[in-house]
Design a protein around this motif. Sequence first.
Motif, PDB file in Angstrom:
ATOM      1  N   LYS A 220     -20.913 -14.522  34.731  1.00  9.98           N
ATOM      2  CA  LYS A 220     -22.258 -14.953  34.361  1.00  9.98           C
ATOM      3  C   LYS A 220     -23.062 -15.341  35.595  1.00  9.98           C
ATOM      4  CE  LYS A 220     -23.300 -17.086  30.729  1.00  9.98           C
ATOM      5  NZ  LYS A 220     -23.523 -18.062  29.635  1.00  9.98           N
ATOM      6  N   GLY A 221     -22.418 -15.993  36.553  1.00 11.62           N
ATOM      7  CA  GLY A 221     -23.118 -16.388  37.772  1.00 11.62           C
ATOM      8  C   GLY A 221     -23.574 -15.193  38.589  1.00 11.62           C
ATOM      9  N   LEU A 222     -22.696 -14.184  38.719  1.00 14.91           N
ATOM     10  CA  LEU A 222     -23.083 -12.986  39.462  1.00 14.91           C
ATOM     11  C   LEU A 222     -24.238 -12.268  38.777  1.00 14.91           C
ATOM     12  CD1 LEU A 222     -19.583 -11.568  40.474  1.00 14.91           C
ATOM     13  CD2 LEU A 222     -21.322 -12.518  41.998  1.00 14.91           C
ATOM     14  N   ALA A 223     -24.165 -12.162  37.440  1.00 16.45           N
ATOM     15  CA  ALA A 223     -25.244 -11.490  36.709  1.00 16.45           C
ATOM     16  C   ALA A 223     -26.559 -12.249  36.848  1.00 16.45           C
ATOM     17  CB  ALA A 223     -24.860 -11.346  35.242  1.00 16.45           C
ATOM     18  N   ALA A 224     -26.501 -13.577  36.653  1.00 13.52           N
ATOM     19  CA  ALA A 224     -27.729 -14.386  36.752  1.00 13.52           C
ATOM     20  C   ALA A 224     -28.284 -14.359  38.173  1.00 13.52           C
ATOM     21  CB  ALA A 224     -27.432 -15.818  36.324  1.00 13.52           C
ATOM     22  N   GLY A 225     -27.390 -14.438  39.165  1.00 15.49           N
ATOM     23  CA  GLY A 225     -27.845 -14.419  40.552  1.00 15.49           C
ATOM     24  C   GLY A 225     -28.498 -13.103  40.923  1.00 15.49           C
TER      25      GLY A 225
ATOM     26  N   ALA B 263     -29.057 -19.860  52.588  1.00 20.32           N
ATOM     27  CA  ALA B 263     -28.304 -19.181  51.537  1.00 20.32           C
ATOM     28  C   ALA B 263     -26.965 -19.872  51.291  1.00 20.32           C
ATOM     29  CB  ALA B 263     -28.079 -17.719  51.920  1.00 20.32           C
ATOM     30  N   ALA B 264     -26.302 -20.298  52.382  1.00 16.98           N
ATOM     31  CA  ALA B 264     -25.022 -20.994  52.231  1.00 16.98           C
ATOM     32  C   ALA B 264     -25.205 -22.331  51.523  1.00 16.98           C
ATOM     33  CB  ALA B 264     -24.375 -21.197  53.593  1.00 16.98           C
ATOM     34  N   ALA B 265     -26.264 -23.057  51.889  1.00 17.76           N
ATOM     35  CA  ALA B 265     -26.532 -24.349  51.246  1.00 17.76           C
ATOM     36  C   ALA B 265     -26.849 -24.160  49.772  1.00 17.76           C
ATOM     37  CB  ALA B 265     -27.692 -25.055  51.951  1.00 17.76           C
ATOM     38  N   ALA B 266     -27.662 -23.156  49.464  1.00 23.69           N
ATOM     39  CA  ALA B 266     -27.999 -22.895  48.058  1.00 23.69           C
ATOM     40  C   ALA B 266     -26.752 -22.479  47.282  1.00 23.69           C
ATOM     41  CB  ALA B 266     -29.062 -21.802  47.972  1.00 23.69           C
ATOM     42  N   GLY B 267     -25.873 -21.695  47.913  1.00 22.92           N
ATOM     43  CA  GLY B 267     -24.646 -21.285  47.250  1.00 22.92           C
ATOM     44  C   GLY B 267     -23.738 -22.463  46.961  1.00 22.92           C
TER      45      GLY B 267
ATOM     46  N   VAL C 268     -24.676 -25.629  46.532  1.00 20.46           N
ATOM     47  CA  VAL C 268     -25.281 -26.410  45.448  1.00 20.46           C
ATOM     48  C   VAL C 268     -25.070 -25.702  44.113  1.00 20.46           C
ATOM     49  CG1 VAL C 268     -27.460 -27.262  44.499  1.00 20.46           C
ATOM     50  CG2 VAL C 268     -26.987 -27.511  46.935  1.00 20.46           C
ATOM     51  N   GLY C 269     -25.253 -24.379  44.085  1.00 18.41           N
ATOM     52  CA  GLY C 269     -25.068 -23.632  42.846  1.00 18.41           C
ATOM     53  C   GLY C 269     -23.636 -23.656  42.359  1.00 18.41           C
ATOM     54  N   LEU C 270     -22.678 -23.636  43.315  1.00 21.05           N
ATOM     55  CA  LEU C 270     -21.273 -23.684  42.925  1.00 21.05           C
ATOM     56  C   LEU C 270     -20.955 -24.957  42.163  1.00 21.05           C
ATOM     57  CD1 LEU C 270     -18.340 -22.638  43.075  1.00 21.05           C
ATOM     58  CD2 LEU C 270     -18.139 -23.837  45.275  1.00 21.05           C
TER      59      LEU C 270
ATOM     60  N   SER D  81     -20.074 -26.591  36.306  1.00 17.53           N
ATOM     61  CA  SER D  81     -20.625 -27.002  35.017  1.00 17.53           C
ATOM     62  C   SER D  81     -20.411 -25.922  33.964  1.00 17.53           C
ATOM     63  CB  SER D  81     -22.119 -27.307  35.169  1.00 17.53           C
ATOM     64  OG  SER D  81     -22.741 -27.488  33.915  1.00 17.53           O
ATOM     65  N   LEU D  82     -20.624 -24.659  34.328  1.00 20.30           N
ATOM     66  CA  LEU D  82     -20.476 -23.566  33.373  1.00 20.30           C
ATOM     67  C   LEU D  82     -19.019 -23.381  32.961  1.00 20.30           C
ATOM     68  CD1 LEU D  82     -21.690 -21.294  31.746  1.00 20.30           C
ATOM     69  CD2 LEU D  82     -21.614 -19.838  33.790  1.00 20.30           C
ATOM     70  N   ALA D  83     -18.085 -23.552  33.901  1.00 21.27           N
ATOM     71  CA  ALA D  83     -16.665 -23.433  33.551  1.00 21.27           C
ATOM     72  C   ALA D  83     -16.276 -24.487  32.517  1.00 21.27           C
ATOM     73  CB  ALA D  83     -15.808 -23.576  34.807  1.00 21.27           C
TER      74      ALA D  83
END
Length: 203
Positions: free
Chosen positions: A41-46, A66-70, A72-74, A80-82
């Motif tokens: 889901k993360g790959l699709a949404a990203g 990009a690393a910082a955003a990644g 934070v998203g993780l 959270s999604l898991a």
Amino acid sequence: GGPPAAGGAVFVAAACLAWAVDNNLTRRVAAGDPLQVAGVKGLAAGAVSLVLGRWAGGELPGPGAAAAAGAVGLVTYGVSLAFFVLALRHLGAARTVGYFSVAPFVGAGLSLLLPGEGVTAALLAGGALTAWGVWLHLTERHPHEHKHTPDVHEHSHRHGEHHRHPHPQGSTGERVHAHPHAHTRLLHRHPHYPDLHHRHRHR
């Protein structure tokens, strides 16, 4: 004015509808590995977000951003999604979303610590309705006679009323483990949630 606010409400309602459809579709694969489900889901949404961002004229961020955003998203989305997928497996879509809806009010409560923020009637009313809904979920007891049909699937489980099967290795099954296993037909009565094994119709 009136029209812009009304238009915004339509978009909010559409987003809520899309999220509801997404939650019910995700519930159908909640028996799978939650990390894999969250990853897909993360790959699709990203990917969709990157395409839309470029289409809207945005620029790709530098490696550091990009690393910082990644990172934070993780934490904020991936982990959270898991947990969300696990909740869908054990609680069903309605209860999971009901509990998840508490999160915005936690953020709103923390925002009261910032200068210029204050308690409003809308915040109190929304918080009270959300708390009432969660209380109804927590206090509901749902026992009735129900039938489990034969099924073969794989998910994390420990042995109990719904999982009683032998293991070639001689394990007792008391610890959480995962492997393909078969469920036989079962008719019984006990309190339950609409979890992975209790998604049946009610008359």
